[in-house]
Write a protein that holds these residues in place. Structure first.
Motif, PDB file in Angstrom:
ATOM      1  N   LEU A  23      -8.299  -3.047  -0.129  1.00  0.00           N
ATOM      2  CA  LEU A  23      -7.758  -2.745   1.193  1.00  0.00           C
ATOM      3  C   LEU A  23      -6.238  -2.886   1.219  1.00  0.00           C
ATOM      4  CD1 LEU A  23      -8.498  -1.928   4.081  1.00  0.00           C
ATOM      5  CD2 LEU A  23      -8.620  -4.365   4.647  1.00  0.00           C
ATOM      6  N   LEU A  24      -5.712  -3.831   0.473  1.00  0.00           N
ATOM      7  CA  LEU A  24      -4.260  -4.039   0.444  1.00  0.00           C
ATOM      8  C   LEU A  24      -3.520  -2.860  -0.181  1.00  0.00           C
ATOM      9  CD1 LEU A  24      -4.071  -7.838  -0.457  1.00  0.00           C
ATOM     10  CD2 LEU A  24      -3.511  -6.761   1.741  1.00  0.00           C
ATOM     11  N   ARG A  84      -1.122   0.145   2.240  1.00  0.00           N
ATOM     12  CA  ARG A  84       0.046  -0.541   2.812  1.00  0.00           C
ATOM     13  C   ARG A  84       0.511   0.105   4.108  1.00  0.00           C
ATOM     14  NH1 ARG A  84       4.751  -0.590  -0.929  1.00  0.00           N
ATOM     15  NH2 ARG A  84       5.548  -2.130   0.561  1.00  0.00           N
ATOM     16  N   SER A  85       0.393   1.422   4.222  1.00  0.00           N
ATOM     17  CA  SER A  85       0.865   2.103   5.431  1.00  0.00           C
ATOM     18  C   SER A  85       0.078   1.697   6.666  1.00  0.00           C
ATOM     19  CB  SER A  85       0.769   3.617   5.244  1.00  0.00           C
ATOM     20  OG  SER A  85      -0.586   4.038   5.173  1.00  0.00           O
ATOM     21  N   GLN A  86      -1.141   1.184   6.470  1.00  0.00           N
ATOM     22  CA  GLN A  86      -1.986   0.778   7.589  1.00  0.00           C
ATOM     23  C   GLN A  86      -1.842  -0.697   7.929  1.00  0.00           C
ATOM     24  OE1 GLN A  86      -3.862   3.580   9.000  1.00  0.00           O
ATOM     25  NE2 GLN A  86      -2.184   4.226   7.655  1.00  0.00           N
ATOM     26  N   MET A  87      -1.056  -1.416   7.132  1.00  0.00           N
ATOM     27  CA  MET A  87      -0.972  -2.860   7.304  1.00  0.00           C
ATOM     28  C   MET A  87       0.457  -3.368   7.422  1.00  0.00           C
ATOM     29  SD  MET A  87      -4.001  -3.921   4.647  1.00  0.00           S
ATOM     30  CE  MET A  87      -4.367  -5.405   5.573  1.00  0.00           C
ATOM     31  N   PRO A 145      -8.746   7.734   4.671  1.00  0.00           N
ATOM     32  CA  PRO A 145      -8.421   6.716   3.679  1.00  0.00           C
ATOM     33  C   PRO A 145      -8.390   5.335   4.341  1.00  0.00           C
ATOM     34  CG  PRO A 145      -6.940   8.599   3.474  1.00  0.00           C
ATOM     35  CD  PRO A 145      -7.726   8.812   4.746  1.00  0.00           C
ATOM     36  N   ASP A 146      -8.973   4.392   3.734  1.00  0.00           N
ATOM     37  CA  ASP A 146      -9.225   2.982   4.060  1.00  0.00           C
ATOM     38  C   ASP A 146     -10.666   2.760   4.506  1.00  0.00           C
ATOM     39  OD1 ASP A 146      -9.359   3.334   6.910  1.00  0.00           O
ATOM     40  OD2 ASP A 146      -7.398   2.441   7.247  1.00  0.00           O
ATOM     41  N   ARG A 156      -0.776   8.433   2.102  1.00  0.00           N
ATOM     42  CA  ARG A 156      -2.141   7.999   2.363  1.00  0.00           C
ATOM     43  C   ARG A 156      -3.098   8.439   1.255  1.00  0.00           C
ATOM     44  NH1 ARG A 156      -4.663   6.944   7.860  1.00  0.00           N
ATOM     45  NH2 ARG A 156      -5.519   5.401   6.425  1.00  0.00           N
ATOM     46  N   ARG A 157      -2.863   9.598   0.690  1.00  0.00           N
ATOM     47  CA  ARG A 157      -3.692  10.027  -0.447  1.00  0.00           C
ATOM     48  C   ARG A 157      -3.455   9.122  -1.652  1.00  0.00           C
ATOM     49  NH1 ARG A 157      -5.351  16.125  -1.124  1.00  0.00           N
ATOM     50  NH2 ARG A 157      -5.571  16.791   1.033  1.00  0.00           N
ATOM     51  N   ARG A 158      -2.219   8.776  -1.892  1.00  0.00           N
ATOM     52  CA  ARG A 158      -1.908   7.887  -3.015  1.00  0.00           C
ATOM     53  C   ARG A 158      -2.529   6.504  -2.800  1.00  0.00           C
ATOM     54  NH1 ARG A 158       3.056   8.377  -2.722  1.00  0.00           N
ATOM     55  NH2 ARG A 158       3.603   6.443  -1.654  1.00  0.00           N
ATOM     56  N   GLU A 159      -2.465   6.010  -1.576  1.00  0.00           N
ATOM     57  CA  GLU A 159      -3.081   4.711  -1.279  1.00  0.00           C
ATOM     58  C   GLU A 159      -4.592   4.765  -1.492  1.00  0.00           C
ATOM     59  OE1 GLU A 159       0.103   3.164   2.145  1.00  0.00           O
ATOM     60  OE2 GLU A 159      -1.758   4.160   2.730  1.00  0.00           O
ATOM     61  N   ALA A 160      -5.204   5.863  -1.079  1.00  0.00           N
ATOM     62  CA  ALA A 160      -6.651   6.005  -1.296  1.00  0.00           C
ATOM     63  C   ALA A 160      -6.979   6.010  -2.779  1.00  0.00           C
ATOM     64  CB  ALA A 160      -7.154   7.289  -0.630  1.00  0.00           C
ATOM     65  N   HIS A 161      -6.175   6.719  -3.557  1.00  0.00           N
ATOM     66  CA  HIS A 161      -6.383   6.759  -5.010  1.00  0.00           C
ATOM     67  C   HIS A 161      -6.301   5.345  -5.594  1.00  0.00           C
ATOM     68  CE1 HIS A 161      -6.130   8.217  -9.151  1.00  0.00           C
ATOM     69  NE2 HIS A 161      -5.082   7.424  -9.311  1.00  0.00           N
ATOM     70  N   ASN A 162      -5.302   4.576  -5.148  1.00  0.00           N
ATOM     71  CA  ASN A 162      -5.149   3.212  -5.658  1.00  0.00           C
ATOM     72  C   ASN A 162      -6.307   2.316  -5.227  1.00  0.00           C
ATOM     73  OD1 ASN A 162      -2.725   3.915  -6.862  1.00  0.00           O
ATOM     74  ND2 ASN A 162      -1.468   3.225  -5.156  1.00  0.00           N
TER      75      ASN A 162
END
Length: 216
Positions: free
Chosen positions: A179-180, A183-186, A18-19, A62-68
């Motif tokens: 990309l924003l 959040r877990s990666q930034m 993800p990202d 991370r899955r939720r962030e990818a979905h968003n």
């Protein structure tokens, strides 16, 4: 891309973590969705190696962030598949799991009538990026249809003296907005771990895809 013979191709995007979908293929995803030419997005891992083992809810986050992020690229309704590989522990190409998943991916390519697949390049430094490329290449051999293999570049530069195509430009700010979502990666929202360099926010409006294999 619009003037190439892949202008009307149906695409699938294979993503190591993800990202990477945004960093490497965000413009391709946005363009293909807008033109009804995206068959699916496949994530090799859930990216849970970005933080210390045992970080609460990391994989789900991370899955939720990818979905968003995918939604912000316009692909909310596009099929998303998770291969379930462990981050930074890719399977060797002669393993049973690798062969099984190459067959699984080949079946997806047939089912969705894919004409071109985009995947992280084999020149990338991360082992999962290389493994994703190898898996895509193996799947093409079992797909039983003509499919082109293109590479996108997250941490590497496109090689010189190779055939490349450029996607149409994304709307201003769309890739940064996607990309924003990661959040877990930034930020330290879930604790200490990997951080994307701030310069990664300065992304090109287009993706440059390297043609690696053309199975006509």
């Amino acid at each position: 891309m619009a003037q190439s013979r892949w202008a009307q191709a149906r695409w699938l995007v294979l993503v190591p973590h993800p990202d990477d979908e945004t960093l490497g293929a965000g413009a391709l995803i946005a363009h293909c969705v807008a033109n009804h030419r995206l068959g699916g997005i496949v994530f090799l891992t859930d990216g849970a190696g970005s933080h210390p083992e045992g970080t609460p809810r990391l994989a789900a986050t991370r899955r939720r962030e990818a979905h968003n992020a995918v939604g912000r690229l316009g692909a909310k309704a596009i099929p998303t598949i998770w291969m379930g590989w462990r981050d930074a522990h890719p399977h060797s190409s002669d393993s049973k799991i690798f062969r099984r998943d190459a067959g699984r991916l080949a079946a997806l390519l047939r089912w969705h009538r894919i004409d071109a697949i985009a995947v992280s390049d084999k020149s990338e430094a991360h082992c999962d990026h290389v493994a994703a490329y190898r898996l895509a290449d193996a799947a093409l051999r079992g797909a039983r249809r003509p499919i082109a293999l293109f590479a996108y570049h997250v941490w590497s530069e496109p090689p010189r003296h190779t055939r490349r195509i450029a996607t149409p430009a994304m709307p201003v700010g769309q890739r940064r907005h996607a990309l924003l979502a990661h959040r877990s990666q930034m930020s330290p929202v879930i604790g200490k771990g990997f951080r994307l360099p701030r310069e990664k926010l300065r992304m090109a409006a287009r993706d440059f895809l390297t043609l690696r294999r053309d199975r006509r």
